[in-house]
Enzyme design. Structure first.
Site, PDB file in Angstrom:
ATOM      1  N   ILE A  42       7.062  31.202  59.482  1.00 16.46           N
ATOM      2  CA  ILE A  42       7.950  31.542  58.769  1.00 16.46           C
ATOM      3  C   ILE A  42       8.920  32.426  59.318  1.00 16.46           C
ATOM      4  O   ILE A  42      10.133  32.440  59.175  1.00 16.46           O
ATOM      5  CB  ILE A  42       7.590  32.095  57.260  1.00 16.46           C
ATOM      6  N   LYS A  66       4.183  37.663  73.095  1.00 19.46           N
ATOM      7  CA  LYS A  66       4.686  36.689  71.981  1.00 19.46           C
ATOM      8  C   LYS A  66       5.944  36.918  71.519  1.00 19.46           C
ATOM      9  O   LYS A  66       6.797  36.054  71.263  1.00 19.46           O
ATOM     10  CB  LYS A  66       3.537  36.440  71.042  1.00 19.46           C
ATOM     11  N   TYR A 204      -7.425  37.525  49.722  1.00 17.77           N
ATOM     12  CA  TYR A 204      -6.052  37.240  50.049  1.00 17.77           C
ATOM     13  C   TYR A 204      -5.228  37.087  48.934  1.00 17.77           C
ATOM     14  O   TYR A 204      -3.976  37.702  48.803  1.00 17.77           O
ATOM     15  CB  TYR A 204      -6.116  35.765  50.766  1.00 17.77           C
ATOM     16  N   LYS A 208      -1.949  39.455  47.997  1.00 17.37           N
ATOM     17  CA  LYS A 208      -0.367  38.861  47.510  1.00 17.37           C
ATOM     18  C   LYS A 208       0.031  39.390  45.978  1.00 17.37           C
ATOM     19  O   LYS A 208       1.084  39.685  45.901  1.00 17.37           O
ATOM     20  CB  LYS A 208      -0.608  37.431  47.531  1.00 17.37           C
ATOM     21  N   THR A 239       2.077  26.387  59.134  1.00 22.68           N
ATOM     22  CA  THR A 239       2.264  27.545  60.081  1.00 22.68           C
ATOM     23  C   THR A 239       0.761  27.855  60.713  1.00 22.68           C
ATOM     24  O   THR A 239      -0.209  27.343  60.375  1.00 22.68           O
ATOM     25  CB  THR A 239       2.561  28.832  59.300  1.00 22.68           C
TER      26      THR A 239
END
Length: 324
Positions: A42, A66, A204, A208, A239
């Site tokens: 993203i 990268k 996770y 968030k 992704t």
């Protein structure tokens, strides 16, 4: 609002109404942005959307190679836009708190202002994971380190807010539908945040929820300085975070509910530039692909409005003060 309906609204959102057409070519000349995790997914898609705007954009990430590859890919586009952004690399390792101040100092050595930071970086971690400082890995990289980084950059955000158009200086945090699906009761369980990952999706989801708490508390603390702080759920996107799945499962979930990363970038674009995001909506939660709504779980919304956001912020501060 039923849980099934809110999940449907996040997994299958309406088309974005705020796109690159609303942030015109050359419109951000003189502005300075940071996008973390911008060498792929993203963040990379957002840099591509912003490339024609003429801004200075710091492409922040853990791998210098990268980052440079991403910059080379974006700047080699043909035909080149008439007002291309200036893309600069910024090394940032969110798994290691000792690297954060150096990253902020490297930025401050080059810039006198920061108009928008998108705290976008952060992936998933397996059971047993901790940051280099022993914090649960998701909490460390999604919450503690980004808050430290943003805090170090606060003087430059304040400097931008003194001269920028009203409500245009913003801190954008990143949420997820996993807040609804997997966050513990009240969003964050403080008994688990300093232990290794015990359940990858639950931890996770907690991180968030923590990001939304940071957006709420950031709005409370920084609003007087003219800084807007919001949290956005970019959506379910194709992704590299899903690369842990085998090819068959990956093909299945892509077909069912994954959108191109560009759509998540539209959510981030809305969060950074839409006039709907302003002093009156400071601390807001933003659904895919650019809709201001409350977080989808009542217990998380209640916790954030009854002091848990402040409590979580202070825990993050204590966590980094032990090490930096």
């Amino acid at each position: 609002m039923s849980s099934l309906y809110t999940l449907w609204q996040q997994f299958y959102p309406p088309a974005p109404t705020f796109t690159e057409k609303d942030v015109g070519a050359g419109s951000q000349v003189g502005k300075v942005f940071i996008i973390t995790g911008a060498n792929s997914g993203i963040g990379y898609a957002l840099v591509k959307l912003l490339y024609p705007t003429g801004a200075t954009i710091y492409v922040a990430g853990r791998s210098p190679q990268k980052i440079q590859t991403a910059i080379n890919e974006i700047t080699s586009v043909s035909p080149s836009p008439s007002t291309p952004a200036t893309l600069k690399p910024l090394h940032l390792d969110l798994d290691d708190l000792t690297s954060i101040k150096a990253a902020a100092a490297a930025f401050a050595a080059q810039e006198s202002r920061l108009d928008i930071i998108w705290n976008n970086a952060g992936g998933g971690y397996p059971v047993g994971s901790v940051s280099k400082q022993g914090i649960e890995a998701h909490m460390g990289s999604h919450c503690v380190a980004p808050l430290l980084f943003t805090n170090e950059l606060l003087p430059l955000l304040r400097a931008a807010a003194r001269t920028a158009p009203k409500d245009s200086v913003r801190v954008v945090w990143t949420g997820s539908a996993q807040i609804q699906l997997n966050a513990p009761q009240g969003g964050v369980d403080f008994a688990r945040v300093e232990k290794p990952t015990t359940h990858d999706m639950q931890d996770y989801g907690a991180a968030k929820a923590g990001n939304w708490f940071l957006a709420v508390e950031g709005a409370r603390r920084w609003g007087k300085d003219g800084i807007v702080s919001v949290c956005q759920n970019p959506g379910n996107l194709s992704t590299p975070i899903y690369d842990i799945f085998g090819w068959f499962m990956l093909a299945l979930i892509r077909g069912l509910f994954l959108y191109d990363a560009k759509y998540g970038a539209y959510t981030m674009l809305f969060s950074g530039f839409s006039p709907e995001v302003n002093k009156g909506t400071n601390g807001a939660y933003i659904w895919p692909f650019g809709r201001i709504k409350p977080p989808p779980r009542a217990d998380v919304l209640q916790a954030g409005s009854e002091g848990k956001a402040k409590e979580f912020w202070e825990w993050c501060e204590r966590s980094w003060k032990k090490h930096v």
